[in-house]
Design an enzyme around this catalytic site. Structure first.
Site, PDB file in Angstrom:
ATOM      1  N   SER A 112       0.843  -1.190   0.000  1.00  0.00           N
ATOM      2  CA  SER A 112       0.000   0.000   0.000  1.00  0.00           C
ATOM      3  C   SER A 112       0.874   1.234   0.000  1.00  0.00           C
ATOM      4  CB  SER A 112      -0.916   0.022   1.229  1.00  0.00           C
ATOM      5  OG  SER A 112      -0.159   0.223   2.410  1.00  0.00           O
ATOM      6  N   LYS A 113       0.300   2.338  -0.478  1.00  0.00           N
ATOM      7  CA  LYS A 113       1.073   3.578  -0.572  1.00  0.00           C
ATOM      8  C   LYS A 113       1.423   4.155   0.789  1.00  0.00           C
ATOM      9  CE  LYS A 113      -3.046   6.510  -1.184  1.00  0.00           C
ATOM     10  NZ  LYS A 113      -3.765   7.392  -2.121  1.00  0.00           N
ATOM     11  N   ARG A 114       0.808   3.657   1.861  1.00  0.00           N
ATOM     12  CA  ARG A 114       1.151   4.136   3.200  1.00  0.00           C
ATOM     13  C   ARG A 114       2.530   3.642   3.628  1.00  0.00           C
ATOM     14  NH1 ARG A 114      -2.477   6.425   6.669  1.00  0.00           N
ATOM     15  NH2 ARG A 114      -4.623   6.639   5.950  1.00  0.00           N
TER      16      ARG A 114
ATOM     17  N   ARG B   7       7.200  11.695   3.724  1.00  0.00           N
ATOM     18  CA  ARG B   7       7.210  10.541   4.625  1.00  0.00           C
ATOM     19  C   ARG B   7       8.599  10.320   5.221  1.00  0.00           C
ATOM     20  NH1 ARG B   7       3.803   6.202   1.143  1.00  0.00           N
ATOM     21  NH2 ARG B   7       1.721   6.979   1.559  1.00  0.00           N
TER      22      ARG B   7
END
Length: 500
Positions: free
Chosen positions: A253-255, A469
């Protein structure tokens, strides 16, 4: 034997996902290995979230990787249209065909009633799903409600007992109790089909022989097989591929990992290396070699060699493989040509010229001011973020909320980005200069540079996201409890204030 036909059917609702390329690759290899056809279909039944821009990015990203298709919205074909939004008349015809049988029924339940049912089921810890309230309506009552123009959806009937048994080409026999299958909505109240209905109709009419898709669709297969049965059609062969995983084995996932294909393009990965790496996800060449071309994979492809263990998408392994391509796959001249092509892609360098020309005194100053556009992930420390009035927690809060706001942008334009960040600064009651400080450092690597809004607009969401991030992690990261609290504040207070 029927000609082998496979398809990939992405939804144009966001960034082109590496998972889409992964599934497209295996479908294409299987079809081409059997001298069959590979089809690209755009599943845009979600009219609110689908966009032409997203569709365009999907096509561009798959073409960049070299995954050409035989039929699709851009190349045509005899089984089109290849956009579901252009097939409404086809779905209407097949809806009427189902309504003439006893396999479906009209459901007049309001969203409020359905939510109440779901809440009660959750309180009792029962399986959530439709309770069959409208299943027993008489034809007279249905007609009365139709005459009153009451809104309705069309649901499929599901056997009350027993189980669905089907064979998966990779997994063998699969059994799923019918009690676990919901009475799926097939046609929405606006008359448009849901994914499940359109998917089955399209696969049949496009003569798809093999459906190779992610394992998350296993529990939907009984619904699809039921529809094939209701229509009296022969179903395709199903093969459910293992999902791509993060290093911690969670779903990719992009998280946790960059998932957009364009991130890898912008970072300077070679398309042939990324495609090679995706081919290694759960599959191996008979010789065991790790570096191979698309043609080599196609020639040696055998779907039964796919391993069902969740393949880990490891950026370090991708870096290693991409490095092999750079070192072993080209000479100095070819390296320079590919590097120049990457540097010029997207006009990033060109876009910085108007921003830096008035600020430099010699060409050697350019790298200091605009070098951030030619970098990938920046090397920073906590010292880079030192601020006289903002501590680490405040900096992380600004960065995370800004990231969520950037990710919500429907169009990626400089003015809209600037407007959103200014509004956010006002809502959070932080002076704009202080608010933008951590973004300056995270995005450009410097506390002072060209406008950070321009920098974000030029880099794009994919690279900006990973830099923000990385900055959050450099500052100590955000715990699960902190993230949950921040998400609540963002959704319940900040978003509402931004709209207001």
């Amino acid at each position: 034997m029927n000609r082998i036909r496979t398809r990939v059917a992405p939804s144009p609702t966001g960034d082109p996902h590496v998972g889409t390329a992964y599934i497209a690759l295996f479908n294409r290899c299987f079809a081409r290995q059997h001298n069959g056809d590979f089809v690209l279909r755009i599943e845009d039944t979600d009219s609110e979230r689908s966009s032409p821009e997203s569709e365009s990015r999907i096509l561009k990203s798959l073409n960049w990787l070299g995954l050409s298709w035989d039929e699709g919205p851009d190349v045509g074909g005899k089984y089109g249209p290849y956009r579901q939004s252009e097939r409404t008349a086809i779905y209407a015809e097949h809806t009427q065909a189902l309504l003439s049988t006893s396999s479906v029924f009209r459901c007049f339940c309001s969203s409020q009633r359905l939510q109440e049912v779901r809440t009660q089921q959750q309180l009792k810890q029962d399986t959530t799903g439709y309770d069959g309230h409208c299943l027993g309506l008489s034809q007279k009552e249905v007609t009365t409600r139709l005459n009153r123009a009451e809104p309705f959806v069309i649901r499929m009937k599901v056997p009350e007992s027993g189980e669905c048994v089907f064979n998966d080409l990779l997994r063998g026999e699969i059994r799923i109790p019918w009690s676990q299958i919901d009475m799926q909505v097939l046609i929405k109240s606006d008359g448009l089909p849901t994914y499940h209905f359109a998917n089955v109709v399209d696969d049949h009419l496009m003569k798809i022989t093999h459906v190779i898709r992610g394992e998350e669709w296993i529990n939907s297969t009984p619904k699809h097989l039921l529809l094939y049965d209701y229509f009296g059609w022969q179903p395709p062969v199903f093969s459910h591929m293992p999902l791509l995983r993060n290093p911690d084995k969670s779903k990719l996932s992009k998280r946790k990992n960059p998932t957009s294909i364009f991130y890898y393009k912008d970072m300077g990965y070679l398309p042939e290396a990324l495609l090679n790496y995706l081919g290694m996800m759960g599959w191996t060449m008979p010789s065991g070699q790790e570096k191979f071309s698309l043609d080599e994979m196609t020639a040696n492809f055998d779907l039964t060699r796919v391993s069902l263990g969740g393949p880990v998408f490891d950026l370090e392994k991708l870096d290693w493989l991409n490095g092999k391509y750079l070192r072993e796959g080209m000479n100095d001249t070819q390296f320079l040509q590919r590097y120049q092509e990457w540097l010029a892609a997207g006009n990033k360098i060109e876009l910085t010229v108007p921003l830096i020309r008035q600020r430099v005194e010699k060409f050697s100053d350019v790298i200091s001011l605009a070098g951030f556009v030619a970098c990938g992930r920046l090397t920073l420390t906590t010292d880079n973020f030192a601020h006289k009035s903002l501590d680490a927690e405040a900096l992380k809060r600004i960065l995370q909320i800004s990231l969520w706001r950037l990710e919500s942008q429907q169009t990626w334009q400089r003015d809209s980005i600037e407007s959103e960040l200014q509004k956010l600064s006002s809502v959070l009651n932080i002076k704009i200069r202080e608010f933008l400080y951590p973004l300056f450092v995270a995005i450009t690597g410097k506390a002072v540079s060209i406008s950070v809004v321009d920098a974000i607009a030029i880099l794009g969401l994919d690279v900006s996201r990973i830099r923000i991030r990385d900055a959050i992690e450099i500052l100590g990261g955000i715990s699960k409890n902190q993230l949950k609290s921040l998400e609540k504040e963002y959704s319940q207070s900040i978003c509402k204030a931004m709209i207001g």
